[in-house]
Design an enzyme around this catalytic site. Sequence first.
Site, PDB file in Angstrom:
ATOM      1  N   ARG A  56       0.814  -1.211   0.000  1.00 33.64           N
ATOM      2  CA  ARG A  56       0.000   0.000   0.000  1.00 33.64           C
ATOM      3  C   ARG A  56       0.850   1.266   0.000  1.00 33.64           C
ATOM      4  NH1 ARG A  56      -5.315   1.040   0.760  1.00 33.64           N
ATOM      5  NH2 ARG A  56      -5.100   2.897   2.023  1.00 33.64           N
ATOM      6  N   ALA A  57       1.951   1.208   0.732  1.00 29.32           N
ATOM      7  CA  ALA A  57       2.816   2.386   0.840  1.00 29.32           C
ATOM      8  C   ALA A  57       3.372   2.769  -0.526  1.00 29.32           C
ATOM      9  CB  ALA A  57       3.944   2.105   1.815  1.00 29.32           C
TER      10      ALA A  57
END
Length: 692
Positions: A276-277
Amino acid sequence: MSAAYPFSAIVGLADLRLALVLNAVSPAVGGVLVRGEKGTAKSTMVRALAGQLPEVAVVPGCRFSCDPDAPDPHCPDGPHDAAIGGSARAARLVELPVGASEDRLAGSLDIERALTEGVKAYEPGLLAAAHRGVLYVDEVNLLHDHLVDLLLDAAAMGTSHVEREGVSVRHAARFLLVGTMNPEEGELRPQLLDRFGLTVEVAASREPRERAEVVRRRLAYEADPDAFAARWAGEDAELAERILRARTALAHVVLPDAELERIARVCASFEVDGMRADLVTARTSIALAAWHGRTEVTAQDVRRAALLALPHRRRRNPFDAPGLDEELLDEALRDPDEPEPEPEPEPEPEGDGPDDGGPDGGGSPPSDADGPDGSNGSDGSGNATQAPKSTEAAPGSTPGTEDASVEGAPAPSGTGREQAAVAAAEPYRTRLFSVPGVGQGAAGRRSRARTASGRTTGAQVAAGRVTRLHVAATVRAAALHQKARGRTGAGLVLRRADLREAVREGREGNLVLFVVDASGSMAARKRMSAVKGAVLSLLLDAYQRRDKVGLVTFRGADAALVLPPTSSVEIGAARLAALPTGGRTPVGAGLLRAHETLRVERLRDPLRRALVVVVTDGRATGGRDALGESRRAARLLAATGVASLVVDCESGPVRLGLAARLAGDLGAPVVTLQELAADGLAGLVRDVRSVA
Ligand SMILES: [Zn+2]
């Protein structure tokens, strides 16, 4: 209603301004979490965002804001005729109050009407209202757990789903999640934290000129909101237009491979979980390039994006403050093939921001320091504080993975110094302590509770809305009246009054709040080791029973909430292991701290009942009337009706029985350390170390 405070009129808060603008440009960035003290205008700025969002085209009359070009196939108001066309309306910012009901958030399905009239009556909730707009939660850290779960589900699926007795409704719910919180009031659950695309820290300016400007504008607004808003309307309109331009340009921005690799390098070096980052950093970089009117992402975009997207994703421990070490960041950003890259200068704001010259009079023009890209002054990393790697949460200190030394083991720093942390004795299986009565908390394995999943123990006349229908009892109730209701056909004639709700009983998890005496009177090494072993054992028990745990300790001058209520027992164990001992015994302060912790927790999770476990010998010292204070605090706690238990740690030939007296004031049972163990052999049992 008077005009809202204009977005452009807010002084400072450059990071927040940029984060909000980037989300307006690219909703895929995924929202913003704003952390900061009270009174920083963070809520004002978030609310003002709505006016800056591009309009959305909707199907006329659809309560679920269907896009006319791609209507939701599940839309409860659908199916929509493709020929009907669309109409534009302003984007919405919907506020979710922390104490809202599930029905308010997800919408409510009228099961009575479904059964008695055969109508699928669904009243849309806030998730429907926020679709294609912004869902704003002020004090998001105080949001009830059941709302957090609903929110996480909706955010993960992009839909909201309500089901009651086989009648279900599903509709699209994609929204920008914006939350504000004051970290002093408790941290956010890691799963929820991860849902926010970006994080910014805000603080009130320490610069007198800027502070004066904040007040000047605020006063001007309060004196005449409409005139104030009118003065800033031009600025706001320009900003909205620039956002719209950037949104259109978004699709044409290129993310070169070199920059994508840079993003991957940075995310890898900060050891973030999952992907996600990387995704959020990439999307934010692209939005930044579009915002600056560029068609290609630069290294500077990546750096700026990382500062917004990573601080809350790299934490080893949910209770560490978020933050990013900028030196580490710059090292990770560096391309290994070209060791000394020239840092690109931040683009000058000349002419492209709403901050060049402002309208005259009333509120004076915006200062240079509050450009939407924060390009003046700092590099925008702002207040991101450095979070040193925590050593106390080292995996080695987790129960069951480390050899907790048996009592009498040599202390780490020898020589009986007050501060040294004593190792815990071996954990053992404890007796079950439960909260009396029948609760309604989340499923678990401690106390009796009415639950959605337990076994059915009876039926009752439905008081409010029926959620768990007891079919047999409902049919029985209706059967008596069939003749009187003139039934002729095969179907049962059902009336609202016939509906019976299943009463189910199972077990709930509780909040087990430990209040542990770490003072000098307890500090005899052997005894503290036994006490830590006891608390560790209770912690493991709490883990298996799916409780939340919290830890208050008191020693010296004061009490501290060492572990705010959490589901992470590992952290509890780590905090316990590192706990220093010694000093006076402010029992009263410990109990008051527990009282306050429970008050906050009741707001957040009102159905979860608490069990307070006070571990002490009861020898209050530290003030002129320490004993009296402790007894008054105990009675105050008892008056809230919370269940408690006192573990008496007194030992030695002379017994004062003070813990028992404290237990009396608390209305709590008292047990000795030895009596904690399931088989009465505390400290001798060593076969329960394999914990999941
Ligand atoms: Zn629709």
